[in-house]
Design an enzyme around this catalytic site. Structure first.
Site, PDB file in Angstrom:
ATOM      1  N   TYR A 152     -85.133  39.526-127.574  1.00  0.00           N
ATOM      2  CA  TYR A 152     -84.369  40.704-127.989  1.00  0.00           C
ATOM      3  C   TYR A 152     -83.825  41.530-126.835  1.00  0.00           C
ATOM      4  CZ  TYR A 152     -89.138  42.634-127.579  1.00  0.00           C
ATOM      5  OH  TYR A 152     -90.405  42.949-127.155  1.00  0.00           O
ATOM      6  N   LYS A 153     -84.050  41.102-125.601  1.00  0.00           N
ATOM      7  CA  LYS A 153     -83.504  41.836-124.468  1.00  0.00           C
ATOM      8  C   LYS A 153     -82.161  41.212-124.077  1.00  0.00           C
ATOM      9  CE  LYS A 153     -88.186  42.907-122.813  1.00  0.00           C
ATOM     10  NZ  LYS A 153     -88.397  44.037-123.685  1.00  0.00           N
TER      11      LYS A 153
ATOM     12  N   ASP B 226     -93.913  35.209-117.179  1.00  0.00           N
ATOM     13  CA  ASP B 226     -93.319  35.952-118.291  1.00  0.00           C
ATOM     14  C   ASP B 226     -91.857  36.210-117.914  1.00  0.00           C
ATOM     15  OD1 ASP B 226     -92.403  37.847-120.111  1.00  0.00           O
ATOM     16  OD2 ASP B 226     -94.310  38.909-120.213  1.00  0.00           O
TER      17      ASP B 226
ATOM     18  N   ARG C 251     -85.057  54.295-116.064  1.00  0.00           N
ATOM     19  CA  ARG C 251     -84.759  52.863-116.016  1.00  0.00           C
ATOM     20  C   ARG C 251     -83.388  52.582-116.614  1.00  0.00           C
ATOM     21  NH1 ARG C 251     -88.308  48.143-118.934  1.00  0.00           N
ATOM     22  NH2 ARG C 251     -87.415  49.171-120.757  1.00  0.00           N
TER      23      ARG C 251
ATOM     24  N   PHE D 251     -96.535  44.232-117.249  1.00  0.00           N
ATOM     25  CA  PHE D 251     -96.371  44.881-118.552  1.00  0.00           C
ATOM     26  C   PHE D 251     -97.727  44.927-119.267  1.00  0.00           C
ATOM     27  CE2 PHE D 251     -94.961  45.144-123.028  1.00  0.00           C
ATOM     28  CZ  PHE D 251     -94.217  46.313-122.924  1.00  0.00           C
TER      29      PHE D 251
END
Length: 415
Positions: free
Chosen positions: A222-223, A197, A374, A128
């Site tokens: 928040y995922k 991560d 995705r 990322f």
């Protein structure tokens, strides 16, 4: 598989009651929990309680009476149960980027002291971007070099120059998942430390940080943890490392005695030193509700049961799309053990408008440049019929060429 087969799987699903924990708009198939989890039903009332009672009536007294100051550790202990960390070794604070800065800086200081000839940070080229930007910044500050490789190039990059291997456990673009224990062992054998991560892992796949003998980890709230947009992140350091150095953002909440108000900094013991500024109370309250939705699966088999359902959902969706949309190329691993909780397809030209046309049909996924469609599968609230129907919508969008409509080809700020 037919749609009736999918409905039968839902009827037999022991995790099905967990869907009732969430507010999901009628008719919506939400396949973007890997970017932003849905709203838990408990969150609005809990945040309202904090606002109206704890803040409104208790005011500053609530730091003590409502336990505000303990929220980072309390929520951290709950997340620790999901990622194989011991109580008291994980804390919620700041953002994933900020926490990565903290632990990578600490790892580089250790390398300077323990192995000064090691001067490279190794990461995946497709990691990322914020992780790479943070690493690039720290490499410049500390005189290191950031080396980017393809996944298959990681073993060769673990040479006598490598100080730190920095990886995202589940790749955000493809959903490819590393074998954490094996990779960590290989890095340690080569003399390097590893930072993981867990942004696309925590709450989605089983993680065992202590069992894998990892060095550091960060992740977002928040995922799959359903903490809400911009929810605080978390940071973990192995107990063997946590006391060696100050983390670089030495703030007052990470001080050993913040209310002594002394000018000199004394780091707090353990992971508490990885805090910096005042806890974000409203966001922490919302995050705790989200974490509780994942912990609700513990009596039903916990992360192992969620993982099994996730694999079944992603397998169903991938098989249906590959059978009905031959123009899309599967970008995620076919092997279950190598796949996180998402399925990604690629198309060199029409990926973005196809996703936009799907969203207009009420099937929400997202697009990652340059060519990735995705789809995230959160087993807490997704059903097998959702996976089946989403694949059918995708087939219709492509067969009917709905993606050609002009409004679906206009790029928005967030994709």
């Amino acid at each position: 598989m037919t749609r009736d087969d999918a409905l039968a799987l839902d009827a037999a699903d022991p995790l099905a009651p967990l869907r009732g924990q969430f507010h999901i708009p009628e008719g919506l198939i939400y396949l973007d929990g890997n970017s932003l989890g849905v709203l838990p039903r408990a969150t609005a009332a809990r945040v309202q309680q904090v606002v109206q009672q704890e803040w409104g009536e208790g005011l500053i007294r609530s730091w003590n009476s409502a336990g505000w100051m303990n929220l980072p550790a309390r929520v951290g202990d709950k997340i620790a149960r999901l990622v194989g960390a011991e109580p008291g070794t994980l804390v919620v604070a700041d953002s994933t980027s900020v926490n990565l800065f903290k632990v990578l800086a600490a790892a580089l200081l250790m390398a300077k002291e323990d192995a000064p000839t090691r001067r490279t940070i190794v990461s995946e080229r497709s990691n990322f971007p914020t992780d790479l930007y943070i690493a690039e910044s720290l490499a410049r500050q500390h005189g290191f070099e950031l080396v980017l490789v393809e996944p298959e190039g990681i073993p060769a990059a673990l040479d006598e120059h490598c100080a730190v291997l920095m990886l995202t456990h589940v790749n955000y673009r493809t959903g490819r998942m590393h074998d954490m224990a094996a990779v960590t062992a290989a890095a340690h054998a080569a003399g390097a430390r590893v930072i993981w991560d867990l942004a696309h892992s925590a709450g989605a796949v089983p993680v065992d940080l202590k069992g894998a003998n990892a060095d550091f980890a960060v992740g977002c709230g928040y995922k799959y943890l359903n903490g809400g947009p911009g929810a605080p992140a978390f940071v973990w350091a192995h107990p063997r490392h946590v006391g060696r150095f100050w983390q670089p953002l030495a703030g007052w909440i990470g001080q050993a005695a913040p209310f002594e108000f002394t000018p000199g900094y004394r780091p707090a013991p353990g992971i508490a030193r990885y805090q910096c500024g005042t806890p974000a109370v409203l966001s922490l309250a919302a995050l705790e509700c989200g974490v509780d939705t994942v912990l609700a699966a513990e009596p039903l088999g916990g992360m192992s049961a969620l993982r099994a359902k996730s694999l079944a959902l992603t397998r169903l969706f991938a098989e249906r799309v590959r059978a009905t949309c031959p123009g899309l190329a599967l970008a995620s691993p076919e092997v279950d053990a190598e796949r996180g909780s998402q399925v990604c397809f690629s198309h060199p030209e029409i990926g973005y408008p196809v996703v936009q046309a799907l969203i207009a049909r009420g099937v929400i996924g997202d697009f990652r440049a340059p060519d990735i469609l995705r789809f995230g599968f959160t087993p807490l609230y997704l059903r097998f019929v959702d996976a089946f129907d989403a694949a059918e919508h995708l087939r219709a969008v492509i067969e009917r060429e709905e993606w050609r409509r002009p409004e679906f080809n206009q790029r928005r700020a967030v994709t």
